[in-house]
Design a protein around this motif. Sequence first.
Motif, short mmCIF file in Angstrom:
data_model
loop_
_atom_site.label_atom_id
_atom_site.label_comp_id
_atom_site.label_asym_id
_atom_site.label_seq_id
_atom_site.Cartn_x
_atom_site.Cartn_y
_atom_site.Cartn_z
N MET A 130 50.97 115.34 -75.38
CA MET A 130 52.18 115.72 -74.66
C MET A 130 52.97 114.45 -74.33
N ALA A 131 54.28 114.51 -74.51
CA ALA A 131 55.15 113.38 -74.23
C ALA A 131 55.29 113.19 -72.73
N ALA A 132 55.49 111.97 -72.32
CA ALA A 132 55.78 111.68 -70.91
C ALA A 132 57.29 111.51 -70.79
N PHE A 133 57.81 112.03 -69.72
CA PHE A 133 59.25 111.97 -69.50
C PHE A 133 59.52 111.22 -68.21
N GLY A 134 60.62 110.48 -68.19
CA GLY A 134 61.07 109.90 -66.95
C GLY A 134 61.72 110.98 -66.11
N ILE A 135 61.55 110.92 -64.81
CA ILE A 135 62.17 111.87 -63.91
C ILE A 135 62.92 111.06 -62.85
N ARG A 136 64.17 111.45 -62.61
CA ARG A 136 64.94 110.80 -61.56
C ARG A 136 65.66 111.87 -60.75
N GLU A 137 66.09 111.50 -59.56
CA GLU A 137 66.81 112.43 -58.71
C GLU A 137 68.20 112.68 -59.29
N ALA A 138 68.64 113.92 -59.21
CA ALA A 138 70.00 114.27 -59.64
C ALA A 138 70.99 113.81 -58.57
N THR A 139 72.12 113.30 -59.02
CA THR A 139 73.15 112.83 -58.12
C THR A 139 74.43 113.66 -58.31
N SER A 140 75.42 113.39 -57.50
CA SER A 140 76.68 114.12 -57.62
C SER A 140 77.33 113.87 -58.98
N SER A 141 77.05 112.74 -59.61
CA SER A 141 77.62 112.44 -60.92
C SER A 141 76.93 113.21 -62.05
N ASP A 142 75.91 113.99 -61.73
CA ASP A 142 75.20 114.78 -62.75
C ASP A 142 75.75 116.20 -62.90
N ALA A 143 76.90 116.49 -62.30
CA ALA A 143 77.45 117.85 -62.36
C ALA A 143 77.61 118.33 -63.79
N ARG A 144 78.08 117.50 -64.69
CA ARG A 144 78.26 117.91 -66.09
C ARG A 144 76.92 118.21 -66.76
N LEU A 145 75.94 117.37 -66.52
CA LEU A 145 74.61 117.60 -67.08
C LEU A 145 74.04 118.92 -66.55
N LEU A 146 74.14 119.16 -65.26
CA LEU A 146 73.63 120.40 -64.69
C LEU A 146 74.37 121.60 -65.27
N THR A 147 75.66 121.45 -65.49
CA THR A 147 76.42 122.53 -66.13
C THR A 147 75.88 122.80 -67.53
N ASP A 148 75.64 121.74 -68.29
CA ASP A 148 75.07 121.90 -69.63
C ASP A 148 73.72 122.60 -69.58
N MET A 149 72.88 122.21 -68.62
CA MET A 149 71.55 122.79 -68.51
C MET A 149 71.61 124.23 -67.99
N LEU A 150 72.61 124.55 -67.18
CA LEU A 150 72.81 125.93 -66.74
C LEU A 150 73.15 126.82 -67.94
N VAL A 151 74.01 126.32 -68.81
CA VAL A 151 74.35 127.08 -70.03
C VAL A 151 73.10 127.25 -70.89
N GLU A 152 72.28 126.20 -71.02
CA GLU A 152 71.04 126.32 -71.79
C GLU A 152 70.11 127.36 -71.18
N ALA A 153 69.99 127.35 -69.85
CA ALA A 153 69.12 128.32 -69.18
C ALA A 153 69.64 129.74 -69.40
N ALA A 154 70.94 129.92 -69.29
CA ALA A 154 71.52 131.25 -69.49
C ALA A 154 71.36 131.73 -70.93
N ASN A 155 71.35 130.79 -71.87
CA ASN A 155 71.23 131.12 -73.29
C ASN A 155 69.83 130.86 -73.83
N TRP A 156 68.82 131.16 -73.02
CA TRP A 156 67.43 130.93 -73.44
C TRP A 156 67.10 131.72 -74.71
N ASN A 157 67.72 132.88 -74.86
CA ASN A 157 67.49 133.71 -76.05
C ASN A 157 68.60 133.41 -77.05
N ARG A 158 68.30 132.62 -78.06
CA ARG A 158 69.31 132.21 -79.04
C ARG A 158 69.93 133.40 -79.77
N LEU A 159 69.22 134.51 -79.88
CA LEU A 159 69.76 135.68 -80.56
C LEU A 159 70.83 136.38 -79.73
#
Length: 163
Positions: A1-30
């Motif tokens: 298993m790969a190891a990942f770095g983890i850091r706290e999300a900041t206010s400047s991460d709004a775009r990343l969180l938006t991208d990940m929200l879309v990914e979560a909503a689209n969990w089913n590619r079909l």
Amino acid sequence: MAAFGIREATSSDARLLTDMLVEAANWNRLAARPRVEVLADRGVLRYISGWKRPGDHGVVALDPEGIPIGACWYRLFPGNDPGYGFVSPGVPELTLGVNPMWRARGAGRELLQALVRDAAAAGHARLSLSVDRGNHAQGLYRSEGFVVVSSGDDSDTMVKALH
């Protein structure tokens, strides 16, 4: 298993969180919806709108080169305007999204575990979430101690006790 770095999300991460929200909503590619359609849904948009407001907290996963590949965060919602996984005021509701090419490699688990630790350290007694039935993430949540507390037509609300 790969190891990942983890850091706290900041206010400047709004775009990343938006991208990940879309990914979560689209969990089913079909059944994936266009980004603009996902974000036009007020029920979905509420999970990142105005990030980072008081009470919001999140973590970001980084690949070995330091590039963000996923995020897990929580928000508090009031009883008169609940989220999909709302159980009661004061219980944060979490969202988890991982870039598809990094799924099933441990990033989601590391993000979830980090957020659970942070929520407990912040004094929260429980975390909640909503997950569609059929979403493989439900197995992850169960394995990390989340239990189903209520069910809708096609989704379950799950809760984890932190103390």
